[in-house]
Design an enzyme around this catalytic site. Structure first.
Site, PDB file in Angstrom:
ATOM      1  N   LYS A  84      34.735  51.467  83.407  1.00  0.00           N
ATOM      2  CA  LYS A  84      34.975  50.411  82.417  1.00  0.00           C
ATOM      3  C   LYS A  84      33.954  50.536  81.285  1.00  0.00           C
ATOM      4  CE  LYS A  84      35.554  45.319  82.402  1.00  0.00           C
ATOM      5  NZ  LYS A  84      35.483  44.105  83.250  1.00  0.00           N
ATOM      6  N   SER A 164      39.654  41.308  82.987  1.00  0.00           N
ATOM      7  CA  SER A 164      39.339  42.140  81.845  1.00  0.00           C
ATOM      8  C   SER A 164      39.337  43.636  82.147  1.00  0.00           C
ATOM      9  CB  SER A 164      37.975  41.755  81.275  1.00  0.00           C
ATOM     10  OG  SER A 164      36.957  41.957  82.244  1.00  0.00           O
ATOM     11  N   SER A 188      37.879  39.619  87.128  1.00  0.00           N
ATOM     12  CA  SER A 188      38.270  40.766  86.303  1.00  0.00           C
ATOM     13  C   SER A 188      38.538  42.054  87.052  1.00  0.00           C
ATOM     14  CB  SER A 188      37.208  41.043  85.248  1.00  0.00           C
ATOM     15  OG  SER A 188      37.419  40.194  84.167  1.00  0.00           O
TER      16      SER A 188
HETATM   17  N1  GLN Z   1      39.260  35.856  82.981  1.00  0.00           N
HETATM   18  C1  GLN Z   1      37.921  35.418  83.245  1.00  0.00           C
HETATM   19  C2  GLN Z   1      37.203  35.141  81.963  1.00  0.00           C
HETATM   20  O1  GLN Z   1      37.780  35.369  80.950  1.00  0.00           O
HETATM   21  C3  GLN Z   1      37.186  36.423  84.062  1.00  0.00           C
HETATM   22  C4  GLN Z   1      36.746  37.599  83.309  1.00  0.00           C
HETATM   23  C5  GLN Z   1      35.858  38.483  84.104  1.00  0.00           C
HETATM   24  O2  GLN Z   1      35.825  38.434  85.332  1.00  0.00           O
HETATM   25  N2  GLN Z   1      35.076  39.277  83.398  1.00  0.00           N
HETATM   26  O3  GLN Z   1      36.097  34.722  81.933  1.00  0.00           O
END
Ligand code: GLN
Length: 488
Positions: A84, A164, A188
């Site tokens: 990532k 994400s 994410s």
């Molecule tokens: N969707 C969640 C957020 O926007 C989690 C994102 C993540 O785990 N980085 O904060």
């Protein structure tokens, strides 16, 4: 072409097979890299990668071949992986999906990626993500969204891979990498794993060093991995977990080597299913997964214990206060002075800061910086931030109580399968609500894995989460593995 997405010859179809084939000499590292590079090429419209590093992987593969032949192979010798793009990789562009880091080439390596390279793994490329990991769809990425390969296989052209870490999940689902690194602040890893039909795990908070990961919300951020099987995930985690002096929140693993845990008889007698959240989030798809969870629990010989966790639903609003508060502080460092984007025209220093941030951050990052700053401001701190921390403590306590009655817990990874691109981006609140099953796990610092167990009406995958008490990551993978085998 759509139907070729993700197709791999049997011997390359899981990371475990790739590793074993390389170690036994049946596979050659150069051919392995070539095979995944071909799929990266064929699936370019998926937009899984921000940066591809095939040349570097090929050079590494030649060295790996020598080590394998010379009997000096390390545990992941020649195994290619995707990472990532919020992990710093020395000499390789690392953007966090943001314009403000569009030109950032780190001079140092994150701890978890350096552990991968030290164990012989090879970097295929850096994967797409929501800007600074803020989002659930990859649509907040400066580099455009990733497309869900599981959808493409069904002829659905425009589905989100989740986020994400959507690029990493898509890369594994589309056979572009046997495994990938992600980060999980509020889901994410587990949510995109669910959407793309792969396995994804975030370990107990602290088991992986956060050093060299672009921070979103430091008390919640945790590195983790994607693979096609539970064993794939265990193999990768074994390499990256462990204490690191550069991250004082990291700690020695308090559990078995995870791959070993899969082959060790382990007592897992009772699994918990939380009552209130099941009733409150009764979408058709979630209910399908709840029922599948019960069925699988029985099939692998576990007793099901219904537990009451009335505050679990408050984890979501509290998460969005805490995560955004920490984000507003973490993102203060991007000011155009030391690295990344700097506005081209400005009058004075303050104007340079302001223009750099106005031009460098996307809408969602700005929304979060503003909300987080508000929650931390003098007049609102007690009402928002402090209250959210209290809720967090209550949620953690409810998990502790539940784990007195059961070894592990089961929950869907998401209320539904992958949605259409373009929908969530226009309705951020709706997008936040989709994290209801994943954020409680981060709030309590627990290990959680998502594995595909069912499909929705369209045929899109739905993931089941196995959640454990802190440092029982070994039991989490052991139960997930039993369920996976029972499904096969
Ligand atoms: N969707 C969640 C957020 O926007 C989690 C994102 C993540 O785990 N980085 O904060």
């Amino acid at each position: 072409m759509a139907n070729d997405i993700g197709d791999l010859p049997e011997e390359l179809s899981t990371l475990t097979k790739v590793r074993d084939g390389l170690q036994s000499g049946e596979l050659s590292p150069v051919e392995v890299v070539e095979a995944f590079a071909r799929n990266m090429d064929a699936g370019r419209r998926i937009n899984a990668f921000i940066t591809e590093t095939i040349e570097r992987a090929m050079d590494g593969a030649k060295m790996a071949a020598e080590r394998l032949q010379g009997g000096e192979a390390r545990p992941l010798e020649g195994v290619p992986v995707a990472v990532k793009d919020n992990f710093c990789t020395r000499g390789v562009l690392s953007t966090a999906g943001s314009r403000i880091l569009h030109n950032f080439v780190p001079t140092y390596e994150s701890t978890v990626t350096s552990r991968l390279w030290e164990s012989g793994a090879l970097l295929l490329g850096k994967t797409n993500l929501d800007e600074f990991a803020m989002g659930s769809t990859t649509e907040t990425s400066h580099f455009g969204p990733t497309i869900n390969p599981a959808g493409l296989k069904l002829g659905l052209e425009n589905l989100t891979p989740g986020g994400s870490s959507g690029g990493s999940a898509a890369a594994v689902a589309a056979g572009m990498a046997p495994g990938a690194l992600g980060s999980d602040t509020g889901g994410s890893i587990r949510q995109p794993a669910s959407f793309c039909g792969v396995v994804g795990m975030k370990p107990t908070y602290g088991l992986c060093s956060r050093w060299g990961i672009m921070a979103y919300a430091s008390s919640l951020d945790q590195a983790g991995v994607f693979g096609r099987t539970v064993r794939d995930v265990a193999i990768l985690l074994d390499v990256i977990m462990g204490e690191d002096e550069k991250d004082t929140t990291s700690c020695e693993r308090g559990c078995l080597n995870l791959e070993e845990a899969l082959d060790t008889p382990m007592d897992i007698e009772r699994v918990a299913i939380p009552r209130e959240i099941r009733a409150a989030e009764a979408t058709e798809e979630a209910e399908l997964v709840w029922r599948k969870a019960e069925e699988m629990a029985r099939e692998v010989g576990c007793e099901i214990v219904e537990v009451s966790m009335p505050h679990l639903k408050y984890a979501l609003p509290a998460y969005y206060i805490i995560a955004l508060s920490e984000a507003s502080s973490n993102l203060a460092r991007y000011d155009g002075v030391r690295y990344g984007y700097r506005a081209e025209e400005y009058d004075d220093l303050v104007d340079m800061y302001e223009r750099t941030r106005a031009e460098g951050f996307g809408l969602e990052a700005k929304r979060r910086i503003m909300m987080g700053t508000h929650a931390l401001s003098a007049g609102y701190y007690d009402a928002y931030y402090k209250k959210a921390q209290q809720v967090r403590a209550i949620v953690a306590e409810e998990f502790r109580q539940a784990f007195k009655r059961a070894d592990l817990m089961l929950m869907p990874a998401a209320p539904a399968g992958a949605g259409e691109l373009g929908v969530a981006i226009d309705d951020p609140l709706q997008m936040y609500l989709g994290d209801v099953f994943t954020v409680p796990v981060n709030m309590a610092g627990l290990p959680g894995i998502s594995l595909p167990v069912a499909t929705d009406k369209r045929g899109m995958p739905l993931g089941l989460q196995v959640i454990g008490p802190r440092f029982f990551d070994d039991k989490v993978v052991a139960l997930a593995d039993r369920i996976e085998r029972a499904l096969a």
